[in-house]
Motif scaffolding. Structure first.
Motif, mmCIF file in Angstrom:
data_model
loop_
_atom_site.group_PDB
_atom_site.id
_atom_site.type_symbol
_atom_site.label_atom_id
_atom_site.label_comp_id
_atom_site.label_asym_id
_atom_site.label_seq_id
_atom_site.Cartn_x
_atom_site.Cartn_y
_atom_site.Cartn_z
ATOM 1 N N GLU A 148 1.178 -2.735 4.892
ATOM 2 C CA GLU A 148 1.355 -1.519 4.107
ATOM 3 C C GLU A 148 2.855 -1.286 4.000
ATOM 4 O O GLU A 148 3.472 -0.797 4.946
ATOM 5 C CB GLU A 148 0.661 -0.340 4.782
ATOM 6 C CG GLU A 148 -0.843 -0.481 4.812
ATOM 7 C CD GLU A 148 -1.518 0.655 5.554
ATOM 8 O OE1 GLU A 148 -1.044 1.810 5.461
ATOM 9 O OE2 GLU A 148 -2.513 0.377 6.228
ATOM 10 N N PRO A 149 3.463 -1.668 2.873
ATOM 11 C CA PRO A 149 4.913 -1.539 2.725
ATOM 12 C C PRO A 149 5.380 -0.089 2.794
ATOM 13 O O PRO A 149 4.780 0.801 2.193
ATOM 14 C CB PRO A 149 5.189 -2.119 1.334
ATOM 15 C CG PRO A 149 4.000 -2.962 1.034
ATOM 16 C CD PRO A 149 2.851 -2.289 1.709
ATOM 17 N N LEU A 150 6.453 0.133 3.547
ATOM 18 C CA LEU A 150 7.014 1.466 3.708
ATOM 19 C C LEU A 150 8.370 1.604 3.032
ATOM 20 O O LEU A 150 8.691 2.641 2.476
ATOM 21 C CB LEU A 150 7.156 1.798 5.198
ATOM 22 C CG LEU A 150 5.880 1.711 6.023
ATOM 23 C CD1 LEU A 150 6.189 1.814 7.514
ATOM 24 C CD2 LEU A 150 4.914 2.799 5.595
ATOM 25 N N ARG A 151 9.179 0.534 3.108
ATOM 26 C CA ARG A 151 10.542 0.579 2.564
ATOM 27 C C ARG A 151 10.996 -0.825 2.209
ATOM 28 O O ARG A 151 10.755 -1.767 2.960
ATOM 29 C CB ARG A 151 11.472 1.174 3.618
ATOM 30 C CG ARG A 151 12.889 1.319 3.190
ATOM 31 C CD ARG A 151 13.673 2.088 4.269
ATOM 32 N NE ARG A 151 15.025 2.315 3.813
ATOM 33 C CZ ARG A 151 16.079 1.718 4.333
ATOM 34 N NH1 ARG A 151 15.950 0.883 5.342
ATOM 35 N NH2 ARG A 151 17.284 1.981 3.869
ATOM 36 N N LEU A 152 11.680 -0.945 1.081
ATOM 37 C CA LEU A 152 12.241 -2.212 0.638
ATOM 38 C C LEU A 152 13.704 -1.963 0.308
ATOM 39 O O LEU A 152 14.014 -1.253 -0.642
ATOM 40 C CB LEU A 152 11.486 -2.729 -0.595
ATOM 41 C CG LEU A 152 11.906 -4.076 -1.163
ATOM 42 C CD1 LEU A 152 11.691 -5.194 -0.145
ATOM 43 C CD2 LEU A 152 11.109 -4.374 -2.429
ATOM 44 N N ALA A 153 14.603 -2.522 1.140
ATOM 45 C CA ALA A 153 16.035 -2.290 0.931
ATOM 46 C C ALA A 153 16.847 -3.336 1.673
ATOM 47 O O ALA A 153 16.464 -3.783 2.760
ATOM 48 C CB ALA A 153 16.421 -0.892 1.417
ATOM 49 N N GLY A 154 17.967 -3.724 1.088
ATOM 50 C CA GLY A 154 18.903 -4.620 1.745
ATOM 51 C C GLY A 154 18.343 -5.982 2.095
ATOM 52 O O GLY A 154 18.787 -6.597 3.064
ATOM 53 N N GLY A 155 17.369 -6.446 1.336
ATOM 54 C CA GLY A 155 16.791 -7.752 1.595
ATOM 55 C C GLY A 155 15.712 -7.759 2.672
ATOM 56 O O GLY A 155 15.254 -8.820 3.085
ATOM 57 N N TYR A 156 15.309 -6.584 3.108
ATOM 58 C CA TYR A 156 14.272 -6.476 4.147
ATOM 59 C C TYR A 156 13.163 -5.528 3.710
ATOM 60 O O TYR A 156 13.400 -4.538 3.027
ATOM 61 C CB TYR A 156 14.875 -5.981 5.464
ATOM 62 C CG TYR A 156 15.783 -7.011 6.083
ATOM 63 C CD1 TYR A 156 15.278 -8.012 6.900
ATOM 64 C CD2 TYR A 156 17.144 -7.000 5.812
ATOM 65 C CE1 TYR A 156 16.101 -8.978 7.450
ATOM 66 C CE2 TYR A 156 17.981 -7.967 6.352
ATOM 67 C CZ TYR A 156 17.452 -8.948 7.168
ATOM 68 O OH TYR A 156 18.265 -9.920 7.693
ATOM 69 N N LEU A 157 11.972 -5.854 4.138
ATOM 70 C CA LEU A 157 10.795 -5.028 3.895
ATOM 71 C C LEU A 157 10.330 -4.469 5.232
ATOM 72 O O LEU A 157 10.103 -5.223 6.181
ATOM 73 C CB LEU A 157 9.678 -5.869 3.282
ATOM 74 C CG LEU A 157 8.315 -5.195 3.142
ATOM 75 C CD1 LEU A 157 8.374 -4.093 2.081
ATOM 76 C CD2 LEU A 157 7.246 -6.215 2.793
ATOM 77 N N THR A 158 10.225 -3.165 5.319
ATOM 78 C CA THR A 158 9.652 -2.518 6.490
ATOM 79 C C THR A 158 8.220 -2.159 6.128
ATOM 80 O O THR A 158 7.979 -1.545 5.080
ATOM 81 C CB THR A 158 10.437 -1.242 6.866
ATOM 82 O OG1 THR A 158 11.803 -1.598 7.076
ATOM 83 C CG2 THR A 158 9.869 -0.600 8.123
ATOM 84 N N ALA A 159 7.277 -2.573 6.973
ATOM 85 C CA ALA A 159 5.868 -2.376 6.636
ATOM 86 C C ALA A 159 5.021 -2.300 7.898
ATOM 87 O O ALA A 159 5.372 -2.877 8.927
ATOM 88 C CB ALA A 159 5.381 -3.524 5.764
ATOM 89 N N PHE A 160 3.892 -1.619 7.783
ATOM 90 C CA PHE A 160 2.909 -1.633 8.856
ATOM 91 C C PHE A 160 2.147 -2.941 8.738
ATOM 92 O O PHE A 160 1.560 -3.247 7.705
ATOM 93 C CB PHE A 160 1.954 -0.445 8.771
ATOM 94 C CG PHE A 160 0.940 -0.447 9.867
ATOM 95 C CD1 PHE A 160 1.279 0.012 11.127
ATOM 96 C CD2 PHE A 160 -0.334 -0.944 9.659
ATOM 97 C CE1 PHE A 160 0.353 -0.013 12.159
ATOM 98 C CE2 PHE A 160 -1.264 -0.971 10.684
ATOM 99 C CZ PHE A 160 -0.921 -0.501 11.933
ATOM 100 N N ASP A 161 2.175 -3.733 9.799
ATOM 101 C CA ASP A 161 1.532 -5.046 9.835
ATOM 102 C C ASP A 161 0.193 -4.899 10.547
ATOM 103 O O ASP A 161 0.140 -4.637 11.747
ATOM 104 C CB ASP A 161 2.446 -6.018 10.585
ATOM 105 C CG ASP A 161 1.900 -7.426 10.674
ATOM 106 O OD1 ASP A 161 0.751 -7.669 10.258
ATOM 107 O OD2 ASP A 161 2.632 -8.293 11.184
#
Length: 107
Positions: free
Chosen positions: A41-54
């Motif tokens: 579940e993607p939370l943030r996409l910035a600076g070449g990185y994706l923060t997500a609930f895995d």
């Protein structure tokens, strides 16, 4: 089987998933080059990185976008991942079990 998409489609789909708060299926290569598939579940996409609930690890993780091999929308109405999309910690194919049980219930 891992999802595959061209880089521009991958980034566009991830941006859409973040905006819509929608889970997706990704293919991912770790630092050792080992491939895995994940429901996130993607939370943030910035600076070449994706923060997500895995869902595989049941926690928020950070993924390097250049290691994402592709992204695919979750197609089923009941939220089950596509065939081969993820395995649980015991190695059981979660997608196949979910799809089989949903097919059994429609017969």
């Amino acid at each position: 089987m891992l999802p595959q998409s061209v880089a521009s489609d991958t980034i566009a789909t991830l941006h859409e998933a973040v905006a819509a708060n929608r889970a997706v299926w990704i293919g991912y290569l770790n630092a050792q080059g080992q491939a895995s598939s994940r429901i996130i579940e993607p939370l943030r996409l910035a600076g070449g990185y994706l923060t997500a609930f895995d869902h595989r690890h049941d926690e928020v993780r950070t993924f390097a976008v250049h290691r994402i091999t592709g992204v695919a929308a979750l197609e089923s109405a009941d939220g089950a991942p596509p065939d081969g999309a993820a395995t649980d910690r015991a190695g059981t194919d979660v997608a196949d079990e979910a799809i089989c049980s949903s097919r059994r219930s429609t017969r």
